[in-house]
Write a protein that holds these residues in place. Structure first.
Motif, short mmCIF file in Angstrom:
data_model
loop_
_atom_site.label_atom_id
_atom_site.label_comp_id
_atom_site.label_asym_id
_atom_site.label_seq_id
_atom_site.Cartn_x
_atom_site.Cartn_y
_atom_site.Cartn_z
N ALA A 48 43.73 8.30 -7.72
CA ALA A 48 42.61 7.91 -6.86
C ALA A 48 41.27 8.34 -7.48
N SER A 49 41.23 9.53 -8.03
CA SER A 49 40.01 10.02 -8.66
C SER A 49 39.64 9.18 -9.88
N ALA A 50 40.61 8.89 -10.73
CA ALA A 50 40.35 8.09 -11.93
C ALA A 50 39.91 6.68 -11.55
N TYR A 51 40.56 6.10 -10.56
CA TYR A 51 40.19 4.75 -10.13
C TYR A 51 38.76 4.74 -9.57
N GLY A 52 38.44 5.74 -8.77
CA GLY A 52 37.09 5.84 -8.21
C GLY A 52 36.03 5.97 -9.30
N GLN A 53 36.31 6.81 -10.29
CA GLN A 53 35.37 6.99 -11.40
C GLN A 53 35.21 5.69 -12.18
N THR A 54 36.31 4.99 -12.42
CA THR A 54 36.24 3.72 -13.14
C THR A 54 35.41 2.71 -12.37
N GLN A 55 35.60 2.63 -11.06
CA GLN A 55 34.83 1.68 -10.26
C GLN A 55 33.35 2.06 -10.21
N ARG A 56 33.05 3.36 -10.17
CA ARG A 56 31.63 3.79 -10.21
C ARG A 56 31.00 3.41 -11.55
N SER A 57 31.74 3.60 -12.62
CA SER A 57 31.23 3.23 -13.95
C SER A 57 31.06 1.72 -14.06
N MET A 58 31.97 0.99 -13.44
CA MET A 58 31.92 -0.48 -13.51
C MET A 58 30.65 -1.02 -12.86
N ARG A 59 30.12 -0.32 -11.87
CA ARG A 59 28.90 -0.78 -11.20
C ARG A 59 27.72 -0.89 -12.16
N LYS A 60 27.77 -0.12 -13.26
CA LYS A 60 26.69 -0.13 -14.24
C LYS A 60 26.90 -1.21 -15.30
N ALA A 61 28.08 -1.79 -15.35
CA ALA A 61 28.41 -2.77 -16.39
C ALA A 61 27.80 -4.12 -16.06
N VAL A 62 27.56 -4.90 -17.08
CA VAL A 62 26.95 -6.22 -16.90
C VAL A 62 27.78 -7.11 -16.00
N TRP A 63 29.08 -6.89 -15.95
CA TRP A 63 29.96 -7.71 -15.13
C TRP A 63 29.64 -7.58 -13.65
N VAL A 64 29.01 -6.45 -13.28
CA VAL A 64 28.65 -6.22 -11.88
C VAL A 64 27.14 -6.18 -11.71
N SER A 65 26.47 -5.32 -12.48
CA SER A 65 25.04 -5.10 -12.29
C SER A 65 24.19 -6.27 -12.76
N GLY A 66 24.70 -7.07 -13.67
CA GLY A 66 23.92 -8.18 -14.21
C GLY A 66 23.97 -9.45 -13.39
N GLY A 67 24.62 -9.39 -12.23
CA GLY A 67 24.71 -10.56 -11.38
C GLY A 67 25.73 -11.58 -11.87
N CYS A 68 26.59 -11.15 -12.75
CA CYS A 68 27.59 -12.05 -13.30
C CYS A 68 28.60 -12.45 -12.22
N ARG A 69 28.86 -13.72 -12.14
CA ARG A 69 29.90 -14.23 -11.23
C ARG A 69 31.03 -14.76 -12.11
N SER A 70 32.05 -13.98 -12.22
CA SER A 70 33.15 -14.37 -13.11
C SER A 70 34.48 -14.20 -12.41
N TRP A 71 35.51 -14.70 -13.05
CA TRP A 71 36.86 -14.58 -12.50
C TRP A 71 37.35 -13.15 -12.55
N TYR A 72 36.64 -12.26 -13.23
CA TYR A 72 37.03 -10.85 -13.28
C TYR A 72 36.88 -10.18 -11.91
N ARG A 73 35.96 -10.67 -11.10
CA ARG A 73 35.66 -10.02 -9.81
C ARG A 73 36.57 -10.52 -8.70
N SER A 74 37.05 -9.56 -7.90
CA SER A 74 37.86 -9.93 -6.74
C SER A 74 36.93 -10.37 -5.61
N ALA A 75 37.50 -10.82 -4.52
CA ALA A 75 36.70 -11.30 -3.39
C ALA A 75 35.77 -10.21 -2.86
N ASP A 76 36.20 -8.95 -2.95
CA ASP A 76 35.36 -7.86 -2.46
C ASP A 76 34.46 -7.26 -3.55
#
Length: 114
Positions: A48-76
């Motif tokens: 749970a801790s590792a997953y949480g850290q990975t998701q927090r780090s992912m928020r800074k990645a272009v896949w999330v922070s750059g407004g990218c809409r890709s198949w990588y993202r789940s509905a949530d």
């Protein structure tokens, strides 16, 4: 499971990730062999801790922070496929097997008893 959640790359070779995972697995097997354990089970709080850290780090990645809409993202909005960091950061985190992160069971003898 190799090449499981959050281990795919959009920026480098997957062979590097496979090699890092293989080294970690060999470390786990050696640890279990030397200590004669039957199984190693990742502690839920570590996962749970590792997953949480990975998701927090992912928020800074272009896949999330750059407004990218890709198949990588789940509905949530989560991304459970890509690694959010560098391959070096993955290598560093997986460099050595961490026995304290696991629960162990005793190895069974040929008669089925411990």
């Amino acid at each position: 499971m190799m090449l499981g959640p959050n281990t795919e790359l959009g920026h480098n070779s997957m062979v590097f990730m496979i090699e890092a995972q293989a080294r970690y697995i060999v470390g786990a097997i050696k640890h279990a062999h030397v200590r004669r354990t039957g199984a190693l089970e990742l502690r839920p709080e570590v996962q749970a801790s590792a997953y949480g850290q990975t998701q927090r780090s992912m928020r800074k990645a272009v896949w999330v922070s750059g407004g990218c809409r890709s198949w990588y993202r789940s509905a949530d909005g989560r991304i459970d496929t890509l690694w959010p960091g560098t391959t070096v950061s993955y290598w560093w985190q997986s460099k050595r097997f961490k026995p304290g992160d696991y629960r162990v069971t005793e190895e069974e003898t040929a008669s089925g008893t411990v």
